[in-house]
Design an enzyme around this catalytic site. Structure first.
Site, short mmCIF file in Angstrom:
data_model
loop_
_atom_site.label_atom_id
_atom_site.label_comp_id
_atom_site.label_asym_id
_atom_site.label_seq_id
_atom_site.Cartn_x
_atom_site.Cartn_y
_atom_site.Cartn_z
N HIS A 186 0.82 -1.21 0.00
CA HIS A 186 0.00 0.00 0.00
C HIS A 186 0.85 1.25 0.00
O HIS A 186 0.57 2.21 -0.72
CB HIS A 186 -0.91 0.01 1.23
CG HIS A 186 -2.16 -0.79 1.05
ND1 HIS A 186 -2.85 -1.34 2.10
CD2 HIS A 186 -2.85 -1.13 -0.07
CE1 HIS A 186 -3.92 -1.98 1.63
NE2 HIS A 186 -3.93 -1.88 0.34
N CYS A 486 -1.57 -3.56 -16.84
CA CYS A 486 -2.11 -2.59 -15.88
C CYS A 486 -1.49 -2.76 -14.50
O CYS A 486 -1.86 -2.09 -13.55
CB CYS A 486 -3.63 -2.70 -15.77
SG CYS A 486 -4.21 -4.28 -15.11
#
EC number: 2.7.3.9
Length: 556
Positions: A186, A486
């Site tokens: 994260h 992606c």
């Protein structure tokens, strides 16, 4: 004396400044017993602290917006987890103080995660941060956090919780370095969104003395300790040249000989759209729809709410391409209404498309909402399924799209090696592929994408991973269809050239990376990219692949 350390570069740019360490606090409360008559009061204290921390995390998310908001809202849900709260209540009932009960309950949950194959170990930093915030509030001590400073600095930490990363002030925090974490953690993702140079997985970073001058290169993963004047000048010159190249670069993505490579943005919701538009994104290559589902883990959002959110993103790219990934729940993104609670290894269980096929009403509502959101808009909508394993998965997803009346292209994400190996079979059912390199690396190397100890196997330069990318791109070309990337690999400018050489037809990344990739691609021909790709695949390690590709492109 100048020395060089190497970690994993996760966010481009150069930062030169003095070291400041993340603040710490003593957060393990003493183990002492309370009288039975105080249990109810202590349980009330614990609940108030939990609610206060959850509210603070949500408030931080609202301030940060975008992907950071989704991450912090997920943390707030951890704080309010009913099972954890029940465990805290039980511990208080048998004599623990509120703070000790919280500490022990979270520690027990931490052990359970490790015992589940450590897939969830990537969320331990998030779990520890929530625990620390609750305990700190109960103890009345300051939370560990970003240091106060009037001068800009380079931040050093064992790890950075999303709540800290999301609200970093780039005017003060020139860059950051962590001992733990991985390239797809994260904190790494949020660092790229902020445009802050960052390095993770650097053991021993915490030993750098406060005030030490360091130069951080977020592209190479190198830290120069006490850099010489010549090294500082070299880095500053390179940074200035890069900045000038970025300023001069505009328009669609393409190689120097005109081979088009659309550069798209990864977004988590409407809040991420302005940055994508400003960076010149030619559309959206990955619209993560999870943010809508994190507001309430007990039930799915209504069709109306979904329509409103999807339309905001679609409206931002008239005549552009927007690729929407349907809900990817499970593993590290559990949802109470969708995810099995007793899986021994969630990463290898009912995740992504598997969850949706087990709950067809959730998939049907999302696809119907997308069909309504795109009505009347001049946008090229494409919808893809996560965690497709084979042709049967692809067919089930395409059938569901058609049944919902969706006028769009249907695609499959390649995140499981079987999908890359059988890409041509899958393309009999769908119209495009999109490579999620983060998970594809995780499953190829049996290496948790959040665990710093195995970060070398998460390096997207690994030749085995490049082989799987090539297989997918070759299958798509043979079928006359497209194959994009992606995953975070697309945000590395040099690797973007290699991916182009492998036959990838579009690249999607965080908005902050688009100018870097555009400027780098424009320097080389398609033939140069193809030679660099061949050299990288011929190597035996990620580092050798990177060096080989760089040598080809620099003409060495």
């Amino acid at each position: 004396m100048e020395t060089t350390l190497r970690g994993v570069g996760v966010s481009h740019g150069v930062a030169i400044g003095q070291v400041r360490h993340m603040g710490t606090a003593v957060l393990e409360p003493p183990a002492k017993q309370i009288p039975a008559e105080e249990a109810e009061r202590e349980q009330g204290r614990a609940r108030k602290a939990v609610e206060a921390v959850a509210a603070d995390l949500n408030a931080r998310g609202n301030l940060a917006g975008g992907e950071a908001q989704a991450v912090l809202e997920a943390q707030a849900l951890i704080a309010q987890d009913p099972e954890l709260i029940a465990d805290v209540d039980r511990r208080i009932a048998v004599g623990s103080t509120a703070e000790r009960a919280v500490y022990d309950a979270f520690s027990h949950y931490r052990e359970l995660l490790a015992g589940a194959g450590e897939y969830m170990a990537g969320r331990v930093a998030d779990l520890d941060d929530v625990r620390n915030r609750i305990v700190a509030r109960l103890l009345g001590v300051p939370m560990p956090g970003v240091p106060d400073s009037d001068e800009p600095y380079v931040l050093i930490a064992r790890d950075l919780a999303p709540a800290d990363t999301a609200l970093l002030d780039p005017a003060l925090v020139l860059g950051f370095v962590t001992e733990e974490g991985g390239p797809t953690s994260h904190s790494a993702i949020l660092a790229r969104a902020l445009g802050v140079p960052a390095i993770v997985a650097l053991p021993g970073a915490g030993e750098l003395a406060e005030g030490t001058l360091v130069a951080v290169d977020g592209s190479t993963g190198e830290i120069f300790v006490d850099p010489s004047d010549d090294k500082r000048a070299e880095l500053e010159r390179a940074a200035a040249e890069r900045k000038a190249a970025l300023a001069a670069s505009s328009g669609p993505g393409a190689t120097s000989d005109g081979h088009k490579v659309p550069l798209l943005a990864n977004v988590g919701g409407p809040a991420d759209v302005p940055a994508a538009v400003e960076a010149g994104a030619e559309g959206v290559g990955l619209f993560r729809t999870e943010f809508l589902f994190l507001d309430d883990s007990a039930k799915a959002p209504s069709e109306e709410k979904q329509v409103e959110a999807y339309r905001k993103v679609l409206e931002a790219f008239p005549e552009g391409r927007v690729v929407v990934r349907v809900l990817d729940a499970g593993a590290d993104k559990p949802l109470d209404f969708l995810t099995p609670a007793d899986e021994p290894n969630p990463a290898l269980g009912v995740r992504g498309l598997r969850s949706l096929l087990d709950h067809p009403e959730v998939l049907r509502t999302q696809l119907t909402a997308l069909a309504k959101a795109v009505e009347g808009l001049p946008v090229y909508l494409e919808v893809m399924a996560p965690m497709v394993a084979d042709r049967a998965d692809a067919k089930a997803f395409a059938d569901a799209c058609r049944a919902a009346g969706l006028q769009a292209k249907f695609g499959a994400m390649v995140e499981i090696p079987s999908a890359a190996l059988r890409a041509r079979s899958i393309l009999q059912e769908v119209e495009f592929l999109s490579l999620g390199t983060n998970d594809l690396a995780q499953y190829t190397f049996a290496a948790d994408r959040q665990v710093g100890a195995v970060s070398r196997l998460q390096d997207p330069w690994q030749p085995a991973l490049l082989d799987l990318v090539a297989l997918s791109a070759e299958a798509a070309k043979a079928e006359g269809k497209s194959c994009g990337v992606c995953g975070e690999a697309a945000s590395d400018p040099l690797l973007a050239c290699v991916l182009t050489g492998l036959g990838v037809t579009s690249l999607s990344m965080g908005a902050a990376s688009i100018p870097y990739v555009r400027a780098t691609l424009a320097k080389y021909t398609l033939a140069q990219c193809e030679r660099a790709a061949a050299a990288a695949r011929a190597a035996d390690s990620a580092e050798e692949a990177r060096v080989a590709a760089q040598a080809v492109l620099s003409g060495e």
